[in-house]
Design a protein around this motif. Structure first.
Motif, PDB file in Angstrom:
ATOM      1  N   ASP A  55      54.393 -19.968 -21.556  1.00  0.00           N
ATOM      2  CA  ASP A  55      55.373 -19.636 -20.532  1.00  0.00           C
ATOM      3  C   ASP A  55      56.442 -20.708 -20.439  1.00  0.00           C
ATOM      4  OD1 ASP A  55      54.306 -17.238 -19.650  1.00  0.00           O
ATOM      5  OD2 ASP A  55      52.783 -18.276 -18.471  1.00  0.00           O
ATOM      6  N   GLU A  56      56.611 -21.462 -21.482  1.00  0.00           N
ATOM      7  CA  GLU A  56      57.470 -22.632 -21.384  1.00  0.00           C
ATOM      8  C   GLU A  56      58.760 -22.384 -22.159  1.00  0.00           C
ATOM      9  OE1 GLU A  56      58.183 -26.999 -22.562  1.00  0.00           O
ATOM     10  OE2 GLU A  56      57.269 -25.574 -23.923  1.00  0.00           O
ATOM     11  N   PRO A  57      59.942 -22.634 -21.545  1.00  0.00           N
ATOM     12  CA  PRO A  57      61.194 -22.329 -22.237  1.00  0.00           C
ATOM     13  C   PRO A  57      61.485 -23.251 -23.420  1.00  0.00           C
ATOM     14  CG  PRO A  57      61.631 -23.312 -20.079  1.00  0.00           C
ATOM     15  CD  PRO A  57      60.158 -23.099 -20.160  1.00  0.00           C
ATOM     16  N   GLY A  58      60.726 -24.334 -23.575  1.00  0.00           N
ATOM     17  CA  GLY A  58      60.938 -25.259 -24.687  1.00  0.00           C
ATOM     18  C   GLY A  58      60.754 -24.631 -26.063  1.00  0.00           C
ATOM     19  N   ASN A 117      61.412  -3.814 -27.811  1.00  0.00           N
ATOM     20  CA  ASN A 117      61.040  -5.218 -28.019  1.00  0.00           C
ATOM     21  C   ASN A 117      59.563  -5.316 -27.762  1.00  0.00           C
ATOM     22  OD1 ASN A 117      63.603  -6.056 -28.319  1.00  0.00           O
ATOM     23  ND2 ASN A 117      63.855  -6.680 -26.183  1.00  0.00           N
ATOM     24  N   THR A 118      58.853  -5.911 -28.661  1.00  0.00           N
ATOM     25  CA  THR A 118      57.431  -6.119 -28.408  1.00  0.00           C
ATOM     26  C   THR A 118      57.163  -7.612 -28.536  1.00  0.00           C
ATOM     27  OG1 THR A 118      57.047  -3.992 -29.404  1.00  0.00           O
ATOM     28  CG2 THR A 118      55.113  -5.354 -29.031  1.00  0.00           C
ATOM     29  N   ASP A 123      56.921 -13.966 -22.818  1.00  0.00           N
ATOM     30  CA  ASP A 123      57.455 -12.965 -21.906  1.00  0.00           C
ATOM     31  C   ASP A 123      58.518 -12.106 -22.617  1.00  0.00           C
ATOM     32  OD1 ASP A 123      58.291 -11.554 -19.750  1.00  0.00           O
ATOM     33  OD2 ASP A 123      59.443 -13.202 -18.850  1.00  0.00           O
ATOM     34  N   ARG A 124      58.343 -10.795 -22.490  1.00  0.00           N
ATOM     35  CA  ARG A 124      59.247  -9.869 -23.184  1.00  0.00           C
ATOM     36  C   ARG A 124      60.683 -10.003 -22.666  1.00  0.00           C
ATOM     37  NH1 ARG A 124      59.328  -3.830 -23.456  1.00  0.00           N
ATOM     38  NH2 ARG A 124      58.581  -3.924 -21.327  1.00  0.00           N
ATOM     39  N   ASN A 125      60.822 -10.276 -21.370  1.00  0.00           N
ATOM     40  CA  ASN A 125      62.168 -10.419 -20.814  1.00  0.00           C
ATOM     41  C   ASN A 125      62.881 -11.635 -21.385  1.00  0.00           C
ATOM     42  OD1 ASN A 125      61.869  -8.189 -19.183  1.00  0.00           O
ATOM     43  ND2 ASN A 125      60.847  -9.397 -17.600  1.00  0.00           N
TER      44      ASN A 125
END
Ligand code: TYD
Ligand code: MG
Length: 454
Positions: free
Chosen positions: A363-366, A322-323, A328-330
């Motif tokens: 960095d926002e889950p939205g 995964n790139t 965030d890759r995770n």
């Protein structure tokens, strides 16, 4: 006579020991210790504490004057600072070489000196004429801005005494030194002691201080962590070399929020505020390709439309990778796992690339919902309508979860001519949108798939 003490300091993290160690217990780096001499009783940290010592006061008796913030003439800079500069504060600006730190501070110094009085710009790395050339380039007009080429902090402080400026720029904190410490400029001891000296000057005389700080290969500020603790505000100036725009973000701010972004464009006459960033980020977008989705993210109080691109290709060699760029890759790995479990999409043997175009980091889950749809779109090779914006966080059960400020996000999309918004159904009741945009609330990824791919 001042007492001295020899010690070994890790040049990576500032860990101090009386003996040299092979491996640093603080940051695990190898061979990172250098010997430094500390003059104990002369340390400004000690003297400073003495000078600043005050009597305890009853908190109910403490009066605070309303501080009037100073404006830098660059609204995006003021936004990141929390509405302007608090006079007497100490601000550290970090960033890669060539990103525009000196340009930003020279422009701000120009505006500050015109409005609020003398500013001293200390350049420890460039000559006065180099600074002059830059000032010509950005068309400076101030007659109360002084420039000084000096690295010796004692001399710099003498000039501060004489000039009595209301703001000082130290470009850079790694280039200045105090003669009482033997270690080289840029070493942990020098940075810490110089910063402590200047901090005391700033607080005692209410002078605003800007420090330019270099960043290491890993992208963190070079020098001890204590530097970040000493100052009031830590800003990072970022951007990609091949893009013209630059992003200023706060990672610490005693006088404001840390989630605001300032966005600038580097032009031939210096940095210019970007008034409509969404438009900028979508400007070189290729429409009608599979794997491309427009998402609406929140950066501080401002909605920002961005393009997410995904590419799913079968792995030819070894284990799949995964790139992720800008996310965030995770998080991407988690979304792939949700796809696998909830809709049986088997891309376990594929390389998955996800990219937020334009080089911004989110960095926002939205934006989860959009990232997920971009992956499916590319995997199935079906385009998603280019005038649709996708909003929402994705839960492990495949549900589309609510996000803050959904109305701001949708309005931003409507403003830029988007015709349809897919967002968490949770928000549908009570949504107040008067703009012309079709509103579709979805509960889970199944709903979303049937809307986007039917
Ligand atoms: P600079 O402020 O020197 O960066 P830093 O202090 O972070 O090392 O800016 C360097 C780059 O910006 C340099 O490559 C030239 C470019 N630049 C412009 O494109 N336009 C301008 O008006 C100025 C002053 C610089
Ligand atoms: Mg510079």
């Amino acid at each position: 006579m001042a007492r001295t003490k020899n010690k070994f300091v890790c040049q990576e993290c500032g860990y101090t020991t009386p003996r040299e160690l092979g491996k640093c217990p603080g940051c695990q780096a190898w061979s990172s210790f250098a010997e430094e001499t500390e003059i104990i009783s002369k340390s400004p940290l000690h003297r400073g504490i003495g000078q600043l010592a005050n009597k305890p006061e009853l908190i109910s008796d403490v009066k605070v004057a309303d501080v009037e913030r100073q404006l830098t003439g660059m609204p995006e800079f003021d936004r990141v600072l929390g509405g302007g500069i608090v006079p007497g504060s100490v601000i550290l600006i970090g960033g890669d070489p060539g990103i525009g730190k000196s340009t930003l501070l020279l422009q701000a110094s120009n505006a500050l000196s015109r409005k609020y009085g003398t500013v001293l710009y200390v350049t420890g790395e460039e000559s006065v004429s180099q600074t002059k050339i830059r000032s010509n380039r950005i068309g400076m007009t101030s007659d109360t801005l002084y420039v000084l080429c000096e690295n010796n902090l004692e001399l710099i402080e003498k000039h501060i005494d004489e000039l009595q400026p209301q703001a000082v720029v130290i470009d850079s904190i790694q280039a200045v030194y105090l003669t009482e410490f033997q270690s080289a400029p840029g070493s942990i001891t020098q940075i810490r002691e110089c910063a402590a000296h200047l901090l005391i000057t700033a607080k005692n005389r209410n002078i605003t201080m800007f420090f330019v700080g270099h960043v290491t290969k890993e992208g963190t500020l070079a020098g001890p962590r204590v530097l970040e603790h000493i100052v009031d505000t830590v800003l990072y100036f970022e951007g990609e070399r091949h893009h013209l725009y630059r992003v200023l973000r706060a990672v610490k701010n005693r006088f404001g929020p840390t989630n605001e972004l300032g966005i600038f464009e580097m032009q031939n006459k210096g940095l210019v505020d970007v008034k409509n960033p969404s438009q900028l980020f979508l400007s070189d977008r290729e429409e009608d390709i599979s794997g491309s989705v427009i998402v609406a993210s929140m950066e501080g109080t401002r909605p920002l439309l961005l393009e997410v691109q995904a590419l799913v290709v079968s792995t030819h060699y070894g284990t799949p990778r995964n790139t992720a760029t800008g996310i965030d890759r995770n998080r991407v790995a988690l979304l792939i796992a949700v796809l696998n479990k909830r809709i049986g999409l088997d891309i376990g043997n594929s390389d998955v690339f996800v990219n937020i175009t334009g080089g911004l980091r989110v960095d926002e889950p939205g934006i989860d919902h959009g990232v997920l749809m971009a992956i499916i779109s590319n995997h199935r090779n079906i385009q998603i309508d280019s005038h649709t914006v996708v909003i929402g966080e994705v839960g492990l059960g495949g549900e589309i979860r609510p996000v803050p400020h959904v109305e701001l996000r949708i309005r931003e999309a409507a403003k830029l001519g988007f015709t349809r918004a897919i967002f968490p159904a949770y928000h549908q009741k009570g949504l107040q949108i008067n703009d012309e945009i079709e509103l579709i609330g979805v509960k889970n990824i199944y709903d979303s798939l049937s809307v986007l791919f039917s």
